[in-house]
Design a protein around this motif. Structure first.
Motif, PDB file in Angstrom:
ATOM      1  N   ASP A  53       0.828  -1.206   0.000  1.00 33.76           N
ATOM      2  CA  ASP A  53       0.000   0.000   0.000  1.00 33.76           C
ATOM      3  C   ASP A  53       0.866   1.261   0.000  1.00 33.76           C
ATOM      4  N   LYS A  54       1.947   1.234   0.774  1.00 31.07           N
ATOM      5  CA  LYS A  54       2.836   2.402   0.828  1.00 31.07           C
ATOM      6  C   LYS A  54       3.471   2.664  -0.535  1.00 31.07           C
ATOM      7  N   LEU A  55       3.951   1.605  -1.188  1.00 32.30           N
ATOM      8  CA  LEU A  55       4.569   1.783  -2.498  1.00 32.30           C
ATOM      9  C   LEU A  55       3.535   2.235  -3.523  1.00 32.30           C
ATOM     10  N   ALA A  56       2.335   1.659  -3.459  1.00 34.60           N
ATOM     11  CA  ALA A  56       1.275   2.063  -4.390  1.00 34.60           C
ATOM     12  C   ALA A  56       0.937   3.540  -4.216  1.00 34.60           C
ATOM     13  N   ALA A  57       0.924   4.014  -2.966  1.00 33.30           N
ATOM     14  CA  ALA A  57       0.624   5.426  -2.711  1.00 33.30           C
ATOM     15  C   ALA A  57       1.705   6.330  -3.286  1.00 33.30           C
ATOM     16  N   VAL A  58       2.982   5.926  -3.156  1.00 31.52           N
ATOM     17  CA  VAL A  58       4.086   6.703  -3.730  1.00 31.52           C
ATOM     18  C   VAL A  58       3.941   6.779  -5.247  1.00 31.52           C
ATOM     19  N   LEU A  59       3.650   5.647  -5.867  1.00 29.65           N
ATOM     20  CA  LEU A  59       3.528   5.601  -7.328  1.00 29.65           C
ATOM     21  C   LEU A  59       2.319   6.388  -7.807  1.00 29.65           C
ATOM     22  N   ARG A  60       1.200   6.240  -7.109  1.00 30.05           N
ATOM     23  CA  ARG A  60      -0.007   6.959  -7.499  1.00 30.05           C
ATOM     24  C   ARG A  60       0.229   8.463  -7.477  1.00 30.05           C
ATOM     25  N   SER A  61       0.886   8.940  -6.427  1.00 28.40           N
ATOM     26  CA  SER A  61       1.195  10.365  -6.326  1.00 28.40           C
ATOM     27  C   SER A  61       2.094  10.800  -7.472  1.00 28.40           C
ATOM     28  N   ARG A  62       3.076   9.962  -7.809  1.00 26.72           N
ATOM     29  CA  ARG A  62       4.003  10.277  -8.902  1.00 26.72           C
ATOM     30  C   ARG A  62       3.268  10.373 -10.235  1.00 26.72           C
ATOM     31  N   TYR A  63       2.424   9.391 -10.545  1.00 28.78           N
ATOM     32  CA  TYR A  63       1.710   9.387 -11.821  1.00 28.78           C
ATOM     33  C   TYR A  63       0.789  10.605 -11.953  1.00 28.78           C
ATOM     34  N   ARG A  64       0.125  10.945 -10.878  1.00 25.62           N
ATOM     35  CA  ARG A  64      -0.797  12.088 -10.929  1.00 25.62           C
ATOM     36  C   ARG A  64      -0.036  13.398 -11.069  1.00 25.62           C
ATOM     37  N   ALA A  65       1.078  13.514 -10.342  1.00 17.81           N
ATOM     38  CA  ALA A  65       1.897  14.726 -10.462  1.00 17.81           C
ATOM     39  C   ALA A  65       2.456  14.846 -11.873  1.00 17.81           C
ATOM     40  N   LEU A  66       2.871  13.728 -12.456  1.00 19.46           N
ATOM     41  CA  LEU A  66       3.402  13.756 -13.822  1.00 19.46           C
ATOM     42  C   LEU A  66       2.330  14.193 -14.811  1.00 19.46           C
ATOM     43  N   THR A  67       1.123  13.675 -14.659  1.00 20.04           N
ATOM     44  CA  THR A  67       0.033  14.064 -15.559  1.00 20.04           C
ATOM     45  C   THR A  67      -0.189  15.565 -15.523  1.00 20.04           C
ATOM     46  N   ARG A  68      -0.236  16.131 -14.308  1.00 21.08           N
ATOM     47  CA  ARG A  68      -0.433  17.580 -14.183  1.00 21.08           C
ATOM     48  C   ARG A  68       0.724  18.353 -14.807  1.00 21.08           C
ATOM     49  N   LYS A  69       1.960  17.880 -14.595  1.00 21.99           N
ATOM     50  CA  LYS A  69       3.127  18.561 -15.157  1.00 21.99           C
ATOM     51  C   LYS A  69       3.074  18.575 -16.683  1.00 21.99           C
ATOM     52  N   LEU A  70       2.759  17.427 -17.290  1.00 25.53           N
ATOM     53  CA  LEU A  70       2.705  17.363 -18.750  1.00 25.53           C
ATOM     54  C   LEU A  70       1.624  18.282 -19.303  1.00 25.53           C
ATOM     55  N   TYR A 123      13.872  12.815  -5.075  1.00 29.07           N
ATOM     56  CA  TYR A 123      12.959  12.633  -3.933  1.00 29.07           C
ATOM     57  C   TYR A 123      12.125  11.373  -4.115  1.00 29.07           C
ATOM     58  N   PHE A 124      11.661  11.152  -5.332  1.00 33.05           N
ATOM     59  CA  PHE A 124      10.847   9.986  -5.655  1.00 33.05           C
ATOM     60  C   PHE A 124      11.634   8.694  -5.436  1.00 33.05           C
ATOM     61  N   VAL A 125      12.893   8.658  -5.850  1.00 32.64           N
ATOM     62  CA  VAL A 125      13.739   7.482  -5.673  1.00 32.64           C
ATOM     63  C   VAL A 125      13.907   7.170  -4.186  1.00 32.64           C
ATOM     64  N   LYS A 126      14.093   8.205  -3.377  1.00 30.98           N
ATOM     65  CA  LYS A 126      14.253   7.986  -1.934  1.00 30.98           C
ATOM     66  C   LYS A 126      12.989   7.388  -1.329  1.00 30.98           C
ATOM     67  N   LYS A 127      11.827   7.834  -1.775  1.00 31.11           N
ATOM     68  CA  LYS A 127      10.568   7.311  -1.244  1.00 31.11           C
ATOM     69  C   LYS A 127      10.429   5.828  -1.545  1.00 31.11           C
ATOM     70  N   ILE A 128      10.781   5.415  -2.768  1.00 35.68           N
ATOM     71  CA  ILE A 128      10.699   4.002  -3.118  1.00 35.68           C
ATOM     72  C   ILE A 128      11.715   3.190  -2.310  1.00 35.68           C
ATOM     73  N   ASP A 129      12.922   3.733  -2.167  1.00 31.69           N
ATOM     74  CA  ASP A 129      13.950   3.037  -1.399  1.00 31.69           C
ATOM     75  C   ASP A 129      13.500   2.839   0.046  1.00 31.69           C
ATOM     76  N   ASP A 130      12.835   3.823   0.617  1.00 29.61           N
ATOM     77  CA  ASP A 130      12.337   3.702   1.987  1.00 29.61           C
ATOM     78  C   ASP A 130      11.331   2.557   2.103  1.00 29.61           C
ATOM     79  N   VAL A 131      10.487   2.392   1.076  1.00 26.34           N
ATOM     80  CA  VAL A 131       9.503   1.302   1.096  1.00 26.34           C
ATOM     81  C   VAL A 131      10.203  -0.051   1.004  1.00 26.34           C
TER      82      VAL A 131
END
Length: 312
Positions: free
Chosen positions: A39-56, A132-140
């Motif tokens: 769940d923690k990793l899924a939350a990190v990824l979900r946040s990343r995908y949504r942030a990327l969509t907004r950025k693009l 920052y994103f890499v660190k979050k995944i590494d923490d999981v």
């Protein structure tokens, strides 16, 4: 009351035999990833995908305004709703253009936008954006690694437990020295695959623009694509998180087996109707621990490996 299969629990799709299969694998010493860590990793990824969509979408909006494709002069607003409204309004503006020469000018400008964005998205170095994103995944992954050896040694019973307990190594010392390397390998693997997914999204958006600009299609469907991408981020993040946790656990297990002297392992499936045909054909077969079938790296593989022979 009888269950109507398939059913979904903790993100898994269960069919008859799934629960029994997972418990059978666990008794043989095949620990599953912890749902809480998935769940923690899924939350990190979900946040990343949504942030990327907004950025693009922000990048695309900025290029459209710079190319005078739209007369929209509303203040900058980075919410998804505002971004989607911008592209919806732009689509309506295009549809109102009746003269072919006006439409052609708009398409030429859009083609220039696509060229600019292609360089910006696919060629420029964006390493600093992912730190920052890499660190979050590494923490999981560290959380999953923390109790993994205990779970590996504690889940099994019978012959597998005897083999695990007979390992002539300092288990904790081995784990401390080797699992950091395994984790780094899978961290790198995760980032590489995530970047591939992100580049695929960028190319899909670019293709929508190019298809319209070159007359392949008569509608610009950026709004639709953005909505689909944003709303499917949950399922994409969940599937990716589950796959990465399963791969990481399998890598930890194999590394432990090899260093402890295991020479042969047996392939074990969950045993339900969702097992792929090629994986079902491998069930119960014995393999050299250093010569495993390619299916071991298949996407979202739920199979496991248990030791059957080991060196003294």
């Amino acid at each position: 009351m009888a269950n109507n299969y398939p059913i979904r629990r903790n993100g898994y799709l269960y069919s008859p035999g799934t629960r029994a299969g997972f418990l059978r694998m666990q008794r043989q010493g095949i620990p599953r990833p912890l749902f809480s860590i998935e769940d923690k990793l899924a939350a990190v990824l979900r946040s990343r995908y949504r942030a990327l969509t907004r950025k693009l979408l922000r990048d695309l909006r900025a290029q459209c305004r710079q190319s005078n494709i739209t007369l929209d002069a509303a203040p900058e607003d980075d919410t998804l709703e505002s971004l989607l409204k911008f592209f919806d309004d732009m689509k309506k503006e295009f549809e109102k253009q009746q003269e072919e020469n006006e439409r052609a000018i708009g398409r030429v400008n859009l083609n220039a936008v696509a060229n600019t964005l292609e360089h910006q998205w696919l060629e420029e170095d964006q390493e600093e954006e992912t730190a920052y994103f890499v660190k979050k995944i590494d923490d999981v992954l560290k959380l999953e690694q923390k109790d993994y050896l205990k779970r590996l040694l504690g889940d099994a019973d019978g012959k597998t437990a005897q083999i695990l307990q007979s390992f002539a190594i300092d288990k904790q010392q081995f784990f401390n020295e080797n699992m950091d390397a395994v984790r780094k390998l899978y961290l790198d693997n995760s980032i590489q695959r995530i970047r591939y997914e992100e580049d695929d999204l960028k190319r899909r958006i670019l293709q929508k623009i190019i298809d319209y600009a070159t007359g392949v299609t008569d509608t610009l469907e950026i709004h639709k694509l953005a909505v689909e991408t944003y709303t499917t981020s949950d399922s994409l993040a969940r599937l990716f998180a589950r796959d990465q946790m399963q791969r990481f656990n399998k890598a930890c297990t194999l590394s432990t087996f090899r260093s402890a002297g295991v020479t042969k392992v047996k392939w074990v499936t969950v045993g339900d109707v969702r097992v792929r045909k090629s994986h079902k054909e491998l069930n119960g077969k014995i393999f050299d621990v250093n010569n495993l079938p390619r299916e071991v790296d298949d996407y979202n593989c739920r199979c496991g490996l248990v030791p059957v022979e080991w060196a003294d």
